[in-house]
Design an enzyme around this catalytic site. Structure first.
Site, PDB file in Angstrom:
ATOM      1  N   ARG A 153       0.634  -0.973  -0.094  1.00 61.82           N
ATOM      2  CA  ARG A 153      -0.299   0.030  -0.063  1.00 61.82           C
ATOM      3  C   ARG A 153       0.828   1.300  -0.033  1.00 61.82           C
ATOM      4  O   ARG A 153       0.664   2.095  -0.800  1.00 61.82           O
ATOM      5  CB  ARG A 153      -0.908   0.150   0.999  1.00 61.82           C
ATOM      6  CG  ARG A 153      -1.832  -1.124   1.080  1.00 61.82           C
ATOM      7  CD  ARG A 153      -2.624  -1.338   2.390  1.00 61.82           C
ATOM      8  NE  ARG A 153      -1.905  -1.895   3.511  1.00 61.82           N
ATOM      9  CZ  ARG A 153      -2.163  -1.990   4.927  1.00 61.82           C
ATOM     10  NH1 ARG A 153      -3.295  -1.574   5.175  1.00 61.82           N
ATOM     11  NH2 ARG A 153      -1.357  -2.714   5.613  1.00 61.82           N
TER      12      ARG A 153
ATOM     13  N   ASP B 263      -5.110  -4.104   4.303  1.00 66.09           N
ATOM     14  CA  ASP B 263      -3.767  -4.829   3.992  1.00 66.09           C
ATOM     15  C   ASP B 263      -4.385  -5.912   2.805  1.00 66.09           C
ATOM     16  O   ASP B 263      -5.022  -6.828   2.972  1.00 66.09           O
ATOM     17  CB  ASP B 263      -3.400  -5.688   5.413  1.00 66.09           C
ATOM     18  CG  ASP B 263      -2.213  -6.475   5.121  1.00 66.09           C
ATOM     19  OD1 ASP B 263      -1.781  -6.770   3.758  1.00 66.09           O
ATOM     20  OD2 ASP B 263      -1.238  -6.319   5.847  1.00 66.09           O
TER      21      ASP B 263
END
Ligand code: 6LJ
Length: 147
Positions: A19, A130
């Protein structure tokens, strides 16, 4: 320009391979396109040690390639200096947030404002989950549409 007076943002997630390097790359592209990239210090880092020294995840790299967004990064962990040297530390989820608040509290002269990147989303999708174990057609890294 002194580092302390220039604009600076550090993107943070758990491992700094999915990310946060994507956020860094997209932000750098937007700043470049807007002609202000030289005014910014832009970086990313991990709360954990899991992936230190590793390049971004191949799924994120493939996604950035499809969108013509350059991304190169070597994963590193956040340091005490990051809390003094960056104006903004933007993280992805509540777990990142609590890890960062705890680390930041151990630092004297903290300057960084720690926020969820999602608070800047006009659609207010607050949490960026996540994707490490994701491999479904609905995931961030979906390869559907690749061919
Ligand atoms: C200590 C125990 C964990 C993850 C990730 C998860 C797991 C990751 C990862 C994000 C970026 C030794 C290292 C967790 C890079 C690696 C595998 C486990 C690493 C976790 C929990 C839920 C969802 C995803 N942990 N690596 N080992 N996210």
């Amino acid at each position: 320009m002194a580092a302390s007076s220039s604009k600076s943002v550090l993107f943070v997630c758990l491992g700094n391979i999915c990310r946060s390097p994507i956020a860094e790359a997209v932000f750098r592209k937007m700043a470049t396109d807007a002609g202000v990239v030289d005014k910014w210090r832009i970086d990313s880092a991990a709360t954990s040690t899991y992936e230190i020294g590793n390049p971004p995840d191949h799924r994120g790299l493939a996604c950035m390639k499809r969108h013509d967004v350059p991304m190169r990064h070597v994963a590193r962990q956040v340091t005490n200096d990051d809390f003094m040297n960056f104006e903004f530390i933007l993280c992805m989820d509540e777990s990142n947030m609590s890890d960062l608040k705890r680390k930041g509290n151990a630092v004297k002269n903290q300057r960084a404002k720690i926020e969820l990147l999602g608070t800047y989303d006009p659609q207010k999708q607050l949490i960026i989950k996540d994707p490490y174990y994701d491999d479904t057609p609905h995931s961030l890294f979906s390869s559907a549409g690749k061919r």
